[in-house]
Design an enzyme around this catalytic site. Structure first.
Site, PDB file in Angstrom:
ATOM      1  N   HIS A 156     115.919-118.638 -44.963  1.00 42.62           N
ATOM      2  CA  HIS A 156     115.129-118.911 -45.964  1.00 42.62           C
ATOM      3  C   HIS A 156     113.922-119.851 -45.969  1.00 42.62           C
ATOM      4  O   HIS A 156     113.631-120.505 -47.208  1.00 42.62           O
ATOM      5  CB  HIS A 156     115.997-119.398 -47.257  1.00 42.62           C
ATOM      6  CG  HIS A 156     117.341-118.589 -47.361  1.00 42.62           C
ATOM      7  ND1 HIS A 156     117.530-117.638 -48.100  1.00 42.62           N
ATOM      8  CD2 HIS A 156     118.508-118.826 -46.673  1.00 42.62           C
ATOM      9  CE1 HIS A 156     118.855-117.301 -47.916  1.00 42.62           C
ATOM     10  NE2 HIS A 156     119.374-117.882 -47.193  1.00 42.62           N
ATOM     11  N   SER A 277      85.406-122.166 -38.486  1.00 41.82           N
ATOM     12  CA  SER A 277      85.031-121.805 -39.700  1.00 41.82           C
ATOM     13  C   SER A 277      83.322-122.078 -39.810  1.00 41.82           C
ATOM     14  O   SER A 277      82.976-123.032 -38.948  1.00 41.82           O
ATOM     15  CB  SER A 277      85.582-122.755 -40.868  1.00 41.82           C
ATOM     16  OG  SER A 277      84.785-122.990 -41.943  1.00 41.82           O
ATOM     17  N   LYS A 283      87.901-126.910 -38.551  1.00 34.62           N
ATOM     18  CA  LYS A 283      89.139-125.654 -38.660  1.00 34.62           C
ATOM     19  C   LYS A 283      89.234-124.916 -37.102  1.00 34.62           C
ATOM     20  O   LYS A 283      88.191-124.989 -36.656  1.00 34.62           O
ATOM     21  CB  LYS A 283      88.477-124.645 -39.824  1.00 34.62           C
ATOM     22  CG  LYS A 283      88.730-124.857 -41.038  1.00 34.62           C
ATOM     23  CD  LYS A 283      90.216-125.082 -41.544  1.00 34.62           C
ATOM     24  CE  LYS A 283      90.687-123.830 -41.759  1.00 34.62           C
ATOM     25  NZ  LYS A 283      90.195-123.024 -42.855  1.00 34.62           N
ATOM     26  N   GLU A 290      96.218-113.316 -37.368  1.00 38.37           N
ATOM     27  CA  GLU A 290      96.098-112.770 -38.653  1.00 38.37           C
ATOM     28  C   GLU A 290      95.837-111.352 -38.524  1.00 38.37           C
ATOM     29  O   GLU A 290      96.022-110.230 -39.522  1.00 38.37           O
ATOM     30  CB  GLU A 290      95.067-113.478 -39.573  1.00 38.37           C
ATOM     31  CG  GLU A 290      95.498-115.063 -39.808  1.00 38.37           C
ATOM     32  CD  GLU A 290      94.470-115.818 -40.288  1.00 38.37           C
ATOM     33  OE1 GLU A 290      94.502-116.028 -41.593  1.00 38.37           O
ATOM     34  OE2 GLU A 290      93.693-116.139 -39.646  1.00 38.37           O
TER      35      GLU A 290
END
Ligand code: ARG
Length: 464
Positions: A156, A277, A283, A290
């Site tokens: 969970h 970025s 970043k 992804e």
């Protein structure tokens, strides 16, 4: 231009209809399979006395010339040809004259396309299989290297019990091993030749389907000609095996994305497999992971597209089935690209073992072990569970951890507690004592099993 199939038509098809109908721009990628199939077909026709040996030889040489010219880029695909089968036959006839027109005896594009696709997928399944095995090898090496690196295991998304990074990685190894099995199953069931089924009802020529199938390396032939030309189960099975494989890469990607966030800091992905970025200089984005997660949607889409296309199709061949190839090709390209990026991304990833360890120290990962301690001393598990829960609650209110509680406090909850509770609930022992089959302390056996499997695969490949 007059069509090879312009049998009964009284006028030419509209340009827009030709464009709509044409599959050459995508099925041209099967030209090698198409030509290989045609070579075997010519040989079979002469083997059965339908063509002379001389004619077959001329056809095979002509086909070899087309293959070489396409390989070397000396021959361009003619967009006016409707599909790869028409294109090859058209060039062959241009080059050889009338004998070229004999190739299509006792054959139809319906069995031809079914054959090409099986030959194509046979090769691509082998390639994808190899890429999965490469990832499996990298993963198993990493797991071995980090088999003792303690990290929290989650259920969970809540810290649950202690595991090791190696144990976590080996879970993915198990999935990938099953993926190889699914690809093998697909390849096995696909190993059936449709050639000679012709349009749908076989032929009156005395062909030898078994002989032709053997030339092309098939173990058997489709027993029903209507099924032979309309069966695309092998494409659906391939797409579905790939969908499951991508689902695994996607779950793994999700974890890599989480783990490389500042919130976790469990791994650092190599600069070679992350991006920056354009506005935020700090970043480091896990774009590759992804994209693998995102591209899983494409592959699911390919599977759904083909299932939907096939649903409700009457026997035997219908032009709808031309749609099979774009789904299959997109899946092949996507899966191969994802695996090619994923493997070096895992190979270069740096686990941050101290951060994992620190995270494992919080979250009461030893609460089950505390209950187990009491249970081993004769307290019924449910009672022990309750006591352990009450102690966790006490710790939360007093901002402490189970292993720091003085014996007197523990004994207020159960007089069974003794000094030996402390070694029983250290993080290291909680992990090291989980020696049950499949548990984190038995990860070496899992690694050994996968390594055995990998070396067996290598020996089989060499023996082929
Ligand atoms: N381009 C077609 C396909 O991909 C080949 C088979 C066409 N057969 C036919 N009778 N029109 O399915």
């Amino acid at each position: 231009m007059a069509k090879m199939w312009a049998g009964r038509a009284e006028k030419e098809t509209a340009q827009i209809a030709d464009d709509f109908n044409s599959s050459l721009h995508f099925d041209c990628r099967m030209y090698r399979q198409d030509i290989t199939g045609s070579m075997a077909h010519a040989a079979m026709l002469s083997h059965c006395g339908i063509l002379t040996e001389q004619e077959a030889q001329t056809l095979v040489l002509g086909l070899a010339g087309i293959m070489a010219d396409l390989d070397e880029g000396k021959l361009a695909f003619d967009p006016a040809a409707e599909d790869i089968h028409m294109f090859v036959e058209q060039v062959l006839t241009e080059r050889l004259g009338d004998v070229g027109k004999k190739l299509h005896t006792a054959r139809s594009r319906n069995d031809q396309v079914a054959l090409d696709l099986r030959l194509y997928l046979r090769q691509e399944i082998a390639a994808i299989r190899g890429l999965v095995l490469a990832l499996l090898a990298v993963l198993t090496d990493k797991a071995e290297q980090y088999k003792d690196a303690i990290m929290p295991g989650y259920t969970h998304m809540q810290r649950a019990q202690g595991v090791t990074f190696g144990h976590h990685l080996m879970a993915y190894a198990m999935m990938l091993q099953r993926d190889v099995g699914r690809l093998d199953d697909t390849a096995g069931r696909m190993d059936v030749s449709p050639i000679g089924c012709c349009a749908l009802a076989g032929t009156t020529f005395p062909i030898d389907r078994v002989w032709e199938a053997q030339q092309l390396g098939f173990s058997s032939v489709a027993l029903n000609s209507m099924d032979g030309v309309s069966d695309r189960d092998f494409c659906v099975e391939f797409l579905s095996a790939c969908a499951v494989l991508m689902m695994h890469l996607s779950r793994f990607s999700e974890e890599l994305i989480l783990w490389s966030s500042w919130e976790f800091r469990f791994v650092e992905l190599d600069d070679g497999f992350t991006t920056g970025s354009s506005i935020m200089p700090q970043k480091k984005n896990p774009d590759m992971a992804e994209l693998c997660r995102g591209k899983t949607g494409r592959v699911y889409g390919d599977l759904m597209a083909l299932l939907t296309t096939l649903k409700g199709l009457p026997l035997a061949y219908n032009k709808d089935m031309q749609e099979d190839k774009e789904a299959v090709f997109d899946c092949v390209d996507t899966v191969k690209m994802c695996l090619q990026v994923f493997t070096p991304m895992i190979a270069t990833m740096k686990p941050c073992v101290e951060n994992m360890y620190k995270a494992a120290q919080k979250g009461f990962l030893n609460a089950t072990d505390l209950a187990d301690y009491l249970t081993k001393k004769g307290v019924p598990f449910r009672t022990a569970y309750k006591i352990s829960g009450q102690l966790v609650s006490w710790c939360i209110h007093h901002d402490t951890v189970l292993e720091a509680l003085p014996l007197e406090t523990l004994q207020q909850y159960s007089d069974v507690f003794d000094e030996d509770v402390y070694p029983a609930i250290t993080l290291e022992n909680c992990v090291a004592r989980r020696t049950s089959l499949g548990g984190p302390a038995s990860v070496e056996a899992q690694i050994a099993a996968v390594k055995d499997y990998l070396s067996q695969q290598q020996t089989e490949q060499k023996g082929e």
